[in-house]
Write an enzyme that holds these catalytic residues in place. Structure first.
Site, PDB file in Angstrom:
ATOM      1  N   ILE A 135       1.112  -0.561  -0.137  1.00 28.54           N
ATOM      2  CA  ILE A 135       0.257   0.226  -0.038  1.00 28.54           C
ATOM      3  C   ILE A 135       0.907   1.330   0.102  1.00 28.54           C
ATOM      4  O   ILE A 135       2.257   1.222   0.042  1.00 28.54           O
ATOM      5  CB  ILE A 135      -1.001   0.122   1.237  1.00 28.54           C
ATOM      6  CG1 ILE A 135       0.019   0.380   2.445  1.00 28.54           C
ATOM      7  CG2 ILE A 135      -1.846  -1.338   1.036  1.00 28.54           C
ATOM      8  CD1 ILE A 135      -1.177   0.371   3.130  1.00 28.54           C
ATOM      9  N   ASP A 136       0.790   2.572  -0.806  1.00 23.63           N
ATOM     10  CA  ASP A 136       1.030   3.235  -0.666  1.00 23.63           C
ATOM     11  C   ASP A 136       1.848   4.347   0.218  1.00 23.63           C
ATOM     12  O   ASP A 136       1.386   4.164   1.257  1.00 23.63           O
ATOM     13  CB  ASP A 136       0.351   4.559  -2.067  1.00 23.63           C
ATOM     14  CG  ASP A 136       0.031   4.029  -3.182  1.00 23.63           C
ATOM     15  OD1 ASP A 136       0.719   3.285  -3.235  1.00 23.63           O
ATOM     16  OD2 ASP A 136      -1.110   4.697  -3.206  1.00 23.63           O
ATOM     17  N   LYS A 137       3.271   4.645   0.996  1.00 18.70           N
ATOM     18  CA  LYS A 137       4.120   5.619   1.916  1.00 18.70           C
ATOM     19  C   LYS A 137       2.726   5.909   2.666  1.00 18.70           C
ATOM     20  O   LYS A 137       2.563   5.677   3.740  1.00 18.70           O
ATOM     21  CB  LYS A 137       4.459   6.397   1.196  1.00 18.70           C
ATOM     22  CG  LYS A 137       4.658   7.082   2.283  1.00 18.70           C
ATOM     23  CD  LYS A 137       6.254   8.417   1.900  1.00 18.70           C
ATOM     24  CE  LYS A 137       6.982   9.031   2.863  1.00 18.70           C
ATOM     25  NZ  LYS A 137       5.997  10.590   2.895  1.00 18.70           N
ATOM     26  N   ARG A 235      -7.035   5.198  -5.834  1.00 20.15           N
ATOM     27  CA  ARG A 235      -6.362   7.611  -6.707  1.00 20.15           C
ATOM     28  C   ARG A 235      -6.659   7.224  -7.627  1.00 20.15           C
ATOM     29  O   ARG A 235      -7.100   8.214  -7.864  1.00 20.15           O
ATOM     30  CB  ARG A 235      -5.313   7.262  -6.017  1.00 20.15           C
ATOM     31  CG  ARG A 235      -4.999   6.820  -4.563  1.00 20.15           C
ATOM     32  CD  ARG A 235      -3.043   7.154  -4.326  1.00 20.15           C
ATOM     33  NE  ARG A 235      -2.825   8.392  -4.040  1.00 20.15           N
ATOM     34  CZ  ARG A 235      -1.165   8.310  -4.597  1.00 20.15           C
ATOM     35  NH1 ARG A 235      -0.698   7.492  -4.272  1.00 20.15           N
ATOM     36  NH2 ARG A 235      -0.534   9.678  -4.414  1.00 20.15           N
TER      37      ARG A 235
END
Length: 301
Positions: A135-137, A235
């Protein structure tokens, strides 16, 4: 030496801050280091970190050859939701990178995992031991980590076959009029900005379901369920239909709610256990910064 190129559009402020938002694979300290080494040019002239960008500035970053990363175990606290001999389920905080890269050589989830347990699967390359999915930062929430190769292959197959359950909570700009929806649009690298993903005709198939949980003035709280797992999928998809995630520095408006990045939380994860074959489901609460903004929106409604 690799080079990155970008032309300033509506961004404003110091160049080190702007480039950290544009190229989010690299940390601000890494960008500042390149600026000190005169590796960042604006209109073919090197600039310092305090340079204020202007519309139509042409920026070039010369990235030096990447040194081989050395994995170091680091005593970083982990929010462990579940653990056995095969699997660990981690509630990743917002701001933590999943595995080391040129821009983030340490302080990652992998560094913390190496300190916590000595055995992780080796299916991926050496800098991603145990990592089945990412999962993204600046996305918080749950992800599963494999402790051995057999577990890794079993869990990966569930993701590929769309059998694993992954639900996210997102706060988006705008008021979505319909209660449920499905976004089916292929995702690939953006033709305009190579650091971004976009809906493109030759992209990989991507499918996201969503359901409205709550509506506010100019915002909507939704639950998203992934069937595929493309980079930045939720996103990109929400921005594509005109409801970008609040706080998203890459796909959303620049000025938005106070937070530490996109208001996106991987709330629920479910999978078949690789050894017992029991169906396991785990959930986690949204982070405090997310909860605080929701409370404010409810009070304003």
């Amino acid at each position: 030496m690799e080079s990155l190129f970008y032309t300033i559009k509506d961004e404003a402020g110091r160049i080190d801050k702007v480039l950290t938002q544009v190229f989010d694979a690299y940390s601000r300290s890494q960008i500042q280091s390149w600026l000190k080494e005169s590796l960042v040019s604006v209109n073919q002239e090197p600039v310092k970190a305090n340079y204020k960008v202007k519309e139509h500035d042409d920026i070039t970053i010369q990235i030096p050859e990447v040194k081989e990363l050395e994995l170091i175990a680091e005593d970083i606290p982990l929010d462990i939701i579940y653990e056995d001999d095969d699997v660990i389920v981690i509630n990743k905080p917002q701001g933590m990178v999943v595995h080391p890269s040129a821009g983030h050589p340490n302080g990652t989830l992998v560094n913390a995992l190496l300190y916590h347990c000595k055995d992780l699967s080796a299916i991926n390359d050496v800098i991603r031991p145990g990592i089945v999915h990412r999962i993204d930062k600046d996305t918080s929430g749950l992800l599963m980590v494999a402790k051995n190769d057999q577990a890794h292959l079993f869990l990966s197959d569930q993701l590929k076959e769309r059998k694993a359950l992954r639900k996210y909570v997102a706060l988006v700009h705008g008021e979505i009029p319909h209660d449920k929806g499905t976004i089916e649009a292929p995702i690939g690298r953006s033709k305009e900005n190579r650091q971004k993903q976009a809906v493109v005709a030759d992209g990989k198939p991507a499918l996201t379901h969503f359901e409205v949980l709550e509506r506010f003035n100019d915002f909507t709280l939704i639950e998203c369920q992934l069937e595929t797992g493309r980079t930045h999928q939720i996103r990109v998809h929400l921005n594509y239909i005109g409801y970008p995630i609040a706080g998203d520095p890459m796909y959303g408006p620049r000025k938005t709610l106070k937070g530490n990045g996109q208001f996106l939380h991987a709330k629920t994860i479910g999978f078949e256990h690789p050894t017992t074959h029991e169906l396991l489901t785990f959930s986690s609460d949204i982070p405090e910064v997310f909860a605080v903004e929701l409370k404010k929106l409810r009070e304003m409604n």
